[in-house]
Design an enzyme around this catalytic site. Structure first.
Site, short mmCIF file in Angstrom:
data_model
loop_
_atom_site.label_atom_id
_atom_site.label_comp_id
_atom_site.label_asym_id
_atom_site.label_seq_id
_atom_site.Cartn_x
_atom_site.Cartn_y
_atom_site.Cartn_z
CB SER A 286 -0.89 -0.11 1.14
OG SER A 286 -1.94 0.91 1.27
CG ASP A 297 7.41 4.69 -11.25
OD1 ASP A 297 7.96 3.83 -11.36
OD2 ASP A 297 6.08 4.61 -11.17
CE LYS A 311 -4.88 -2.52 0.77
NZ LYS A 311 -4.97 -1.13 0.57
#
Length: 545
Positions: A286, A297, A311
């Site tokens: 999460s 990223d 998740k």
């Protein structure tokens, strides 16, 4: 009965927009449910609990969706509050089942349990005069929690001293720490262990980060291993420490307009240049995946460890009538590259036939800020994958039989102090004490080789050829038995390290366990090596040619 019908209807008619085509189906099925419940209440042979039946029906309905959409009745609101805020009213101690008993496993530092003098291994006998013998750990947990300021009379039996003790403890508002430990690993590398993303997690990480910089930190390790997540907003706040204001960290996409949101950093950056390694493992989920995924990223840091849990779902909490709540999945989230880390597809599937795990063959390629290729394989894949550190069968057996737990409690009763947690080790003399402690204890276990040998025997018996190979089978079994006798020596280093951390927690609490294990942590050793080799660090963050 009219009140019962209104209550049930209120539970099912959650305040959320309904698709017009579903209005009739919902009204029809609510009417059917209420009619059935009414008939049961009027005519069933025994007395029924309408509330319990309704809760069972709701749970069954939600179980057909995803595991994160959950109904919380009034009786579980305190547990729900602890999950979302990290706070609850109680004494601040972990408990566990130990055979037929429930025992204190860890008092938390600075809490009423620790200040009162409770110790790991204390067997809970009574709470406020009510016997809890034979009760489950869940029952004991409920009995020990309560309103802050209320008094708890706790009776325990301490086996290491063979006596019963009574404690008068005033419950407090217990706040589980977001950061159980932070500190300098050496003169240059700072370290923060983040356990959860409850309120103020971002502020606490920033404060710990600035304190480490004051101590000369040049490189930073953020440990998100075993962090199951929490508040999405705190994940964004943590990223704001390391990237400029206005950077997109996560986007949520759901059915209703309110869930179509882009979350960006809002404050000036604290330090956008310091080299960072983020540690993750298969239990990082999460919000942990939002942070580690954003670092990856945005090419802001190197990710080290194991592939994360996967998740990528967002939950909101909806207050329902009568002090109940519904935690409902409302959206998926997407990290800066545009990928979603969700590992199992629950939406648009026949949920009665089981969840659908996304195979690697369907993974789609995305690009990081620098142009590196990453994939939506369900979870965040580390830039540097570390080796698995599986526990030996004998250590697993010693832990599951509570023998290490019992030995450490006995050790604590005989020794008032130990060296600092980061210096404490189990030497040969202490290890021999542990071996002697085990002499009359049962910690039988089966190795994988033994299990395979048993399967071979069973197959040979079915094929009626076992008598032909029985001499060879007996020789192998005898050899394996001899090998197992040497396991305490063969795995002495591994067992000693585990013992040391468990003894350290008896004196220095959760912080002590972390400090004791840092020097033997392979993931941290890998992270430090990467940080101190800046050519390698920059190479990892650069596109492959």
């Amino acid at each position: 009965m009219k009140k019962l019908m209104i209550t049930v209807a209120a539970l099912f008619c959650v305040a959320a927009p309904l698709n017009a085509q579903n209005d009739f189906e919902i009204a029809k099925n609510v009417d059917i449910f209420v009619s059935i419940l009414k008939e049961l209440n009027d005519k069933y042979a025994d007395e029924i609990s309408p509330g319990k039946l309704t809760e069972t029906a709701i749970d069954a309905m939600l179980n057909s969706l995803d595991p994160y959409t959950v109904y919380y009745p009034e009786s579980e609101i305190e547990d729900f509050r602890m999950m979302t805020t990290g706070q609850y009213g109680g004494v601040g101690a972990l408990i566990q089942q130990h055979g037929k008993d429930v025992v204190i496993s860890e008092p938390y530092e600075g809490t009423p349990s620790q200040k009162a003098g409770l110790r790991a291994g204390d067997i809970v006998r009574k709470v406020n005069g009510q016997s809890l013998e034979g009760k489950s750990s869940s029952d004991v947990s409920t009995a020990m929690k309560g309103q802050p300021g209320s008094t708890l009379v706790l009776e325990v039996f301490r086996p290491s001293e063979n006596k019963t003790l009574t404690f008068n403890i005033v419950r407090e508002e217990i706040k589980m720490p977001n950061i159980p430990y932070s500190g300098m690993l050496d003169k240059e590398v700072g370290y923060v262990k983040l356990d959860q993303f409850t309120e103020k997690a971002g502020t606490e990480v920033r404060e710990a980060f600035l304190k480490l910089k004051e101590q000369g930190m040049k490189y930073f390790i953020l440990d998100l291993r075993d962090n199951g997540g929490g508040l999405l907003s705190e994940a964004v706040n943590i990223m704001n420490i390391f990237v400029d204001r206005g950077v997109q960290i996560v986007e949520t996409k759901g059915k209703i307009p309110e869930q179509q949101r882009v979350h960006r950093t809002l404050a000036p950056v604290t330090d956008k240049d310091i080299p960072v390694v983020v540690l993750i493992n298969e239990h990082s989920a999460s919000a942990s995946e939002i942070v580690s995924g954003a670092f990856q990223d945005l090419d802001r840091g190197v990710i080290v460890g194991k592939k994360s849990f996967g998740k990528g779902l967002v939950q909101n909490v909806l207050p329902i009538d009568y002090n109940t709540s519904l935690k409902i999945t409302v959206a998926k989230y997407y990290i800066p590259s545009g990928r979603c880390v969700q590992n199992i597809e629950y939406f648009d599937k026949d949920t009665t036939s089981g969840a659908f795990k996304i195979p690697d063959s369907l993974a789609v390629a995305f690009k990081t800020k620098n142009g590196r290729t990453v994939y939506d394989k369900g979870g965040v894949e580390p830039d540097v994958l570390t080796e698995d550190s599986l526990l030996s069968e004998i250590l697993v057996s010693l832990v599951t039989h509570n023998l290490i737990f019992d030995f450490c409690n006995e050790y604590r009763s005989k020794h008032e102090s130990i060296p600092p947690a980061d210096q404490f080790v189990v030497d040969d003399k202490l290890y021999q004490e542990f071996v002697n402690f085990l002499k009359d204890k049962d910690y039988s276990y089966k190795t994988q080789t033994e299990e395979l040998l048993e399967k071979l025997k069973k197959a040979a018996e079915e094929d009626r050829v076992f008598k032909d190979i029985e001499p060879i089978y007996n020789q192998l079994k005898q050899k394996l038995d001899q090998e197992k006798l040497e396991d305490l020596t063969r795995y002495q280093k591994e067992i000693s390290q585990f013992l040391a951390s468990e003894i350290a927690v008896r004196y220095y609490y959760q912080k002590g366990r972390i400090m004791n294990m840092l020097s033997e942590d392979n993931d941290i050793a890998v992270a430090k090596a990467i940080l101190k080799d800046q050519n390698r660090y920059q190479s990892i963050l650069s596109p492959k040619k």
